[in-house]
Design an enzyme around this catalytic site. Sequence first.
Site, PDB file in Angstrom:
ATOM      1  N   GLU A 195     -30.205  44.385 -46.288  1.00 44.27           N
ATOM      2  CA  GLU A 195     -30.050  42.967 -45.941  1.00 44.27           C
ATOM      3  C   GLU A 195     -31.222  42.167 -46.516  1.00 44.27           C
ATOM      4  OE1 GLU A 195     -28.693  41.978 -41.822  1.00 44.27           O
ATOM      5  OE2 GLU A 195     -30.510  40.753 -41.754  1.00 44.27           O
ATOM      6  N   ARG A 213     -23.320  38.111 -42.536  1.00 49.47           N
ATOM      7  CA  ARG A 213     -24.677  38.104 -43.106  1.00 49.47           C
ATOM      8  C   ARG A 213     -24.616  37.866 -44.623  1.00 49.47           C
ATOM      9  NH1 ARG A 213     -24.790  38.277 -38.331  1.00 49.47           N
ATOM     10  NH2 ARG A 213     -25.974  39.727 -37.009  1.00 49.47           N
ATOM     11  N   SER A 245     -33.784  43.519 -39.177  1.00 45.77           N
ATOM     12  CA  SER A 245     -32.871  44.573 -39.663  1.00 45.77           C
ATOM     13  C   SER A 245     -33.037  44.724 -41.174  1.00 45.77           C
ATOM     14  CB  SER A 245     -31.418  44.195 -39.384  1.00 45.77           C
ATOM     15  OG  SER A 245     -31.269  43.871 -38.029  1.00 45.77           O
TER      16      SER A 245
HETATM   17  P1  FAD Z   1     -37.235  33.938 -46.603  1.00 43.26           P
HETATM   18  O1  FAD Z   1     -37.493  35.330 -46.186  1.00 43.26           O
HETATM   19  O2  FAD Z   1     -38.387  33.120 -47.008  1.00 43.26           O
HETATM   20  O3  FAD Z   1     -36.140  33.927 -47.765  1.00 43.26           O
HETATM   21  C1  FAD Z   1     -34.992  34.731 -47.678  1.00 43.26           C
HETATM   22  C2  FAD Z   1     -34.107  34.467 -48.900  1.00 43.26           C
HETATM   23  O4  FAD Z   1     -33.594  33.139 -48.833  1.00 43.26           O
HETATM   24  C3  FAD Z   1     -34.874  34.561 -50.225  1.00 43.26           C
HETATM   25  O5  FAD Z   1     -33.988  35.079 -51.181  1.00 43.26           O
HETATM   26  C4  FAD Z   1     -35.211  33.120 -50.528  1.00 43.26           C
HETATM   27  O6  FAD Z   1     -35.362  32.855 -51.909  1.00 43.26           O
HETATM   28  C5  FAD Z   1     -33.979  32.389 -49.984  1.00 43.26           C
HETATM   29  N1  FAD Z   1     -34.314  31.033 -49.526  1.00 43.26           N
HETATM   30  C6  FAD Z   1     -35.192  30.696 -48.566  1.00 43.26           C
HETATM   31  N2  FAD Z   1     -35.220  29.354 -48.408  1.00 43.26           N
HETATM   32  C7  FAD Z   1     -34.338  28.854 -49.289  1.00 43.26           C
HETATM   33  C8  FAD Z   1     -33.927  27.527 -49.637  1.00 43.26           C
HETATM   34  N3  FAD Z   1     -34.422  26.451 -49.019  1.00 43.26           N
HETATM   35  N4  FAD Z   1     -33.004  27.375 -50.624  1.00 43.26           N
HETATM   36  C9  FAD Z   1     -32.483  28.451 -51.264  1.00 43.26           C
HETATM   37  N5  FAD Z   1     -32.847  29.721 -50.998  1.00 43.26           N
HETATM   38  C10 FAD Z   1     -33.759  29.917 -50.018  1.00 43.26           C
HETATM   39  N6  FAD Z   1     -31.620  37.483 -39.370  1.00 43.26           N
HETATM   40  C11 FAD Z   1     -30.441  37.277 -38.739  1.00 43.26           C
HETATM   41  O7  FAD Z   1     -29.447  36.891 -39.363  1.00 43.26           O
HETATM   42  N7  FAD Z   1     -30.335  37.495 -37.398  1.00 43.26           N
HETATM   43  C12 FAD Z   1     -31.366  37.898 -36.641  1.00 43.26           C
HETATM   44  O8  FAD Z   1     -31.232  38.066 -35.439  1.00 43.26           O
HETATM   45  C13 FAD Z   1     -32.616  38.139 -37.281  1.00 43.26           C
HETATM   46  N8  FAD Z   1     -33.676  38.591 -36.587  1.00 43.26           N
HETATM   47  C14 FAD Z   1     -34.855  38.851 -37.220  1.00 43.26           C
HETATM   48  C15 FAD Z   1     -35.928  39.335 -36.475  1.00 43.26           C
HETATM   49  C16 FAD Z   1     -37.136  39.599 -37.074  1.00 43.26           C
HETATM   50  C17 FAD Z   1     -38.294  40.127 -36.255  1.00 43.26           C
HETATM   51  C18 FAD Z   1     -37.304  39.369 -38.458  1.00 43.26           C
HETATM   52  C19 FAD Z   1     -38.612  39.610 -39.123  1.00 43.26           C
HETATM   53  C20 FAD Z   1     -36.227  38.896 -39.220  1.00 43.26           C
HETATM   54  C21 FAD Z   1     -34.992  38.634 -38.599  1.00 43.26           C
HETATM   55  N9  FAD Z   1     -33.888  38.161 -39.317  1.00 43.26           N
HETATM   56  C22 FAD Z   1     -32.700  37.909 -38.682  1.00 43.26           C
HETATM   57  C23 FAD Z   1     -33.975  37.938 -40.766  1.00 43.26           C
HETATM   58  C24 FAD Z   1     -34.569  36.545 -41.157  1.00 43.26           C
HETATM   59  O9  FAD Z   1     -35.353  36.037 -40.117  1.00 43.26           O
HETATM   60  C25 FAD Z   1     -33.490  35.528 -41.486  1.00 43.26           C
HETATM   61  O10 FAD Z   1     -32.710  35.983 -42.564  1.00 43.26           O
HETATM   62  C26 FAD Z   1     -34.076  34.157 -41.843  1.00 43.26           C
HETATM   63  O11 FAD Z   1     -33.041  33.220 -42.036  1.00 43.26           O
HETATM   64  C27 FAD Z   1     -34.954  34.173 -43.092  1.00 43.26           C
HETATM   65  O12 FAD Z   1     -35.640  32.935 -43.155  1.00 43.26           O
HETATM   66  P2  FAD Z   1     -36.934  32.746 -44.039  1.00 43.26           P
HETATM   67  O13 FAD Z   1     -37.242  31.282 -44.066  1.00 43.26           O
HETATM   68  O14 FAD Z   1     -38.014  33.609 -43.561  1.00 43.26           O
HETATM   69  O15 FAD Z   1     -36.407  33.208 -45.452  1.00 43.26           O
HETATM   70  P1  NAP Z   2     -27.589  45.766 -30.155  1.00 42.81           P
HETATM   71  O1  NAP Z   2     -27.265  44.815 -29.064  1.00 42.81           O
HETATM   72  O2  NAP Z   2     -28.352  47.013 -29.842  1.00 42.81           O
HETATM   73  O3  NAP Z   2     -26.233  46.190 -30.898  1.00 42.81           O
HETATM   74  C1  NAP Z   2     -26.265  47.072 -32.019  1.00 42.81           C
HETATM   75  C2  NAP Z   2     -25.306  46.550 -33.070  1.00 42.81           C
HETATM   76  O4  NAP Z   2     -23.996  46.586 -32.529  1.00 42.81           O
HETATM   77  C3  NAP Z   2     -25.615  45.120 -33.453  1.00 42.81           C
HETATM   78  O5  NAP Z   2     -26.118  45.108 -34.737  1.00 42.81           O
HETATM   79  C4  NAP Z   2     -24.313  44.361 -33.274  1.00 42.81           C
HETATM   80  O6  NAP Z   2     -23.779  43.833 -34.474  1.00 42.81           O
HETATM   81  C5  NAP Z   2     -23.317  45.378 -32.759  1.00 42.81           C
HETATM   82  N1  NAP Z   2     -22.763  44.873 -31.490  1.00 42.81           N
HETATM   83  C6  NAP Z   2     -23.251  45.048 -30.245  1.00 42.81           C
HETATM   84  N2  NAP Z   2     -22.440  44.492 -29.332  1.00 42.81           N
HETATM   85  C7  NAP Z   2     -21.423  43.929 -30.029  1.00 42.81           C
HETATM   86  C8  NAP Z   2     -20.269  43.194 -29.655  1.00 42.81           C
HETATM   87  N3  NAP Z   2     -19.997  42.925 -28.376  1.00 42.81           N
HETATM   88  N4  NAP Z   2     -19.450  42.746 -30.640  1.00 42.81           N
HETATM   89  C9  NAP Z   2     -19.708  43.000 -31.927  1.00 42.81           C
HETATM   90  N5  NAP Z   2     -20.796  43.688 -32.347  1.00 42.81           N
HETATM   91  C10 NAP Z   2     -21.626  44.165 -31.411  1.00 42.81           C
HETATM   92  O7  NAP Z   2     -28.342  44.996 -31.337  1.00 42.81           O
HETATM   93  P2  NAP Z   2     -29.858  44.593 -31.500  1.00 42.81           P
HETATM   94  O8  NAP Z   2     -30.427  45.342 -32.610  1.00 42.81           O
HETATM   95  O9  NAP Z   2     -30.560  44.599 -30.174  1.00 42.81           O
HETATM   96  O10 NAP Z   2     -29.685  43.081 -31.973  1.00 42.81           O
HETATM   97  C11 NAP Z   2     -29.128  42.111 -31.125  1.00 42.81           C
HETATM   98  C12 NAP Z   2     -28.569  40.985 -31.949  1.00 42.81           C
HETATM   99  O11 NAP Z   2     -29.613  40.380 -32.714  1.00 42.81           O
HETATM  100  C13 NAP Z   2     -27.523  41.458 -32.960  1.00 42.81           C
HETATM  101  O12 NAP Z   2     -26.515  40.481 -33.052  1.00 42.81           O
HETATM  102  C14 NAP Z   2     -28.277  41.557 -34.250  1.00 42.81           C
HETATM  103  O13 NAP Z   2     -27.498  41.274 -35.391  1.00 42.81           O
HETATM  104  C15 NAP Z   2     -29.364  40.482 -34.098  1.00 42.81           C
HETATM  105  N6  NAP Z   2     -30.575  40.889 -34.821  1.00 42.81           N
HETATM  106  C16 NAP Z   2     -30.557  40.757 -36.170  1.00 42.81           C
HETATM  107  C17 NAP Z   2     -31.664  41.091 -36.915  1.00 42.81           C
HETATM  108  C18 NAP Z   2     -31.686  40.875 -38.414  1.00 42.81           C
HETATM  109  O14 NAP Z   2     -32.739  40.960 -39.003  1.00 42.81           O
HETATM  110  N7  NAP Z   2     -30.551  40.619 -39.023  1.00 42.81           N
HETATM  111  C19 NAP Z   2     -32.807  41.580 -36.283  1.00 42.81           C
HETATM  112  C20 NAP Z   2     -32.764  41.736 -34.910  1.00 42.81           C
HETATM  113  C21 NAP Z   2     -31.644  41.391 -34.183  1.00 42.81           C
HETATM  114  P3  NAP Z   2     -24.241  42.439 -35.123  1.00 42.81           P
HETATM  115  O15 NAP Z   2     -25.553  42.743 -35.752  1.00 42.81           O
HETATM  116  O16 NAP Z   2     -23.150  42.194 -36.076  1.00 42.81           O
HETATM  117  O17 NAP Z   2     -24.335  41.416 -34.050  1.00 42.81           O
END
Ligand code: FAD
Ligand code: NAP
Length: 347
Positions: A340, A170, A244
């Site tokens: 994050e 991340r 998250s």
């Molecule tokens: P923004 O929120 O608009 O921007 C985020 C950052 O990136 C800011 O600092 C912004 O300045 C910068 N940025 C945006 N666009 C650019 C660009 N073109 N050039 C340079 N900088 C830029 N993330 C995960 O990794 N995994 C997930 O599973 C995941 N699940 C999510 C679920 C939900 C319900 C929500 C709300 C969020 C989740 N996220 C997840 C977080 C988020 O969706 C991601 O990080 C996504 O990539 C952000 O995209 P955005 O366009 O909304 O970015």
């Molecule tokens: P989950 O399946 O309940 O698992 C909880 C955490 O344990 C996750 O964050 C995941 O890490 C870790 N995990 C579970 N199984 C794993 C495996 N086999 N190997 C390594 N790590 C493992 O998680 P959840 O909240 O429902 O989310 C599911 C997936 O969606 C995750 O990968 C999570 O990162 C992603 N997600 C991300 C965001 C965001 O905003 N970043 C929001 C929602 C969901 P990792 O997170 O490293 O995968």
Amino acid sequence: MLNSNGLDIQRDVQLADLSTMGVKAISKYFATLDDINLLPEIINFVESTHSKFLILGGGSNVLFIGDFDGLIIKNELNGIQIVEETETQVLLKIGAGENWHALVEFCVGNRWFGIENLALIPGTVGAAPIQNIGAYGVELVDVFVELEAFDIDNKTFNVFNKRDCKFGYRDSIFKNTLKNKFIITSVTIRLQKSGEVNFGYSALKSHFETLGISTPSIDEIFKAVVEVRQSKLPDPAFIGNNGSFFKNPVIPVFHYDELKQKYPDIPSYPVTEQLVKVPAGWLIDKAGWKGYRKGDAGIHAKQALVLVNYGYASGQDIYQLSEMVLNDVIQKFGIKLEREVNIFGGN
Ligand code: FAD
Ligand code: NAP
């Protein structure tokens, strides 16, 4: 409304509908970017007004804790181009303003393998490299080839390959030394025309077990990811959230072993021989925060890693709640969580 050579800059724009947390904040200046030729002019405006600058995608990973005293540019650089196609692979160059989930759906529809586990992640393609988005064992880095970005200081376009981006968990160079220094304008990824699907995460595994499917297709993976996510995560269209709020901490094995003595059910996933990843959601839940609510700021009842805005919480309310969680987790487990979500405003 200010006009300067084709660039339409609005004043005092409300940001509540432009971020998924839905908190109120005003941006002093605001414009949309749908043409890369506008970039030099945008930067000239920033320099001549001595303004701060922020590029915004879908706003799903930002929290405004106050007004933004500068220019916010909403990225709308669109277009998907097949750069190269062979019998086995396809190389796609995607405009940074394209919606990520729509891209995943398009690729799955074409049976191009690689990003199906990343379905339903909100936001834009251009933001995906910023934190190397990941879910269910797949990260952007797995398919990433290169990106193009505009250098704000030097006003030039640069190409970054995988190594240049310094992707981590991340994380990327754009969250660290190059934070707010580049505007990503396109991302190029390589997908496979056949491949193995990845359903190693237990949530997906048990989903397929229930359905009696032992070798899921790419469409079934996509559908499963969407369904599992919808069952656990609040939809930002109804409850404000950033997904998250904290990253999962990676801690030394000896620290984990100490915690395991006290909390035998603490989960972990190996990172290296010396390091393990501990789910931040588990720590927050164990500390008693799941379902907590103070005013309109809360911790989601189904996933403790998600902070929510039930309606009228301010960015400060959410931030203060995250601070309380952070301090409590340090006190109880000796682990300092890292946010994050990107925090802006309130200068
Ligand atoms: P923004 O929120 O608009 O921007 C985020 C950052 O990136 C800011 O600092 C912004 O300045 C910068 N940025 C945006 N666009 C650019 C660009 N073109 N050039 C340079 N900088 C830029 N993330 C995960 O990794 N995994 C997930 O599973 C995941 N699940 C999510 C679920 C939900 C319900 C929500 C709300 C969020 C989740 N996220 C997840 C977080 C988020 O969706 C991601 O990080 C996504 O990539 C952000 O995209 P955005 O366009 O909304 O970015
Ligand atoms: P989950 O399946 O309940 O698992 C909880 C955490 O344990 C996750 O964050 C995941 O890490 C870790 N995990 C579970 N199984 C794993 C495996 N086999 N190997 C390594 N790590 C493992 O998680 P959840 O909240 O429902 O989310 C599911 C997936 O969606 C995750 O990968 C999570 O990162 C992603 N997600 C991300 C965001 C965001 O905003 N970043 C929001 C929602 C969901 P990792 O997170 O490293 O995968």
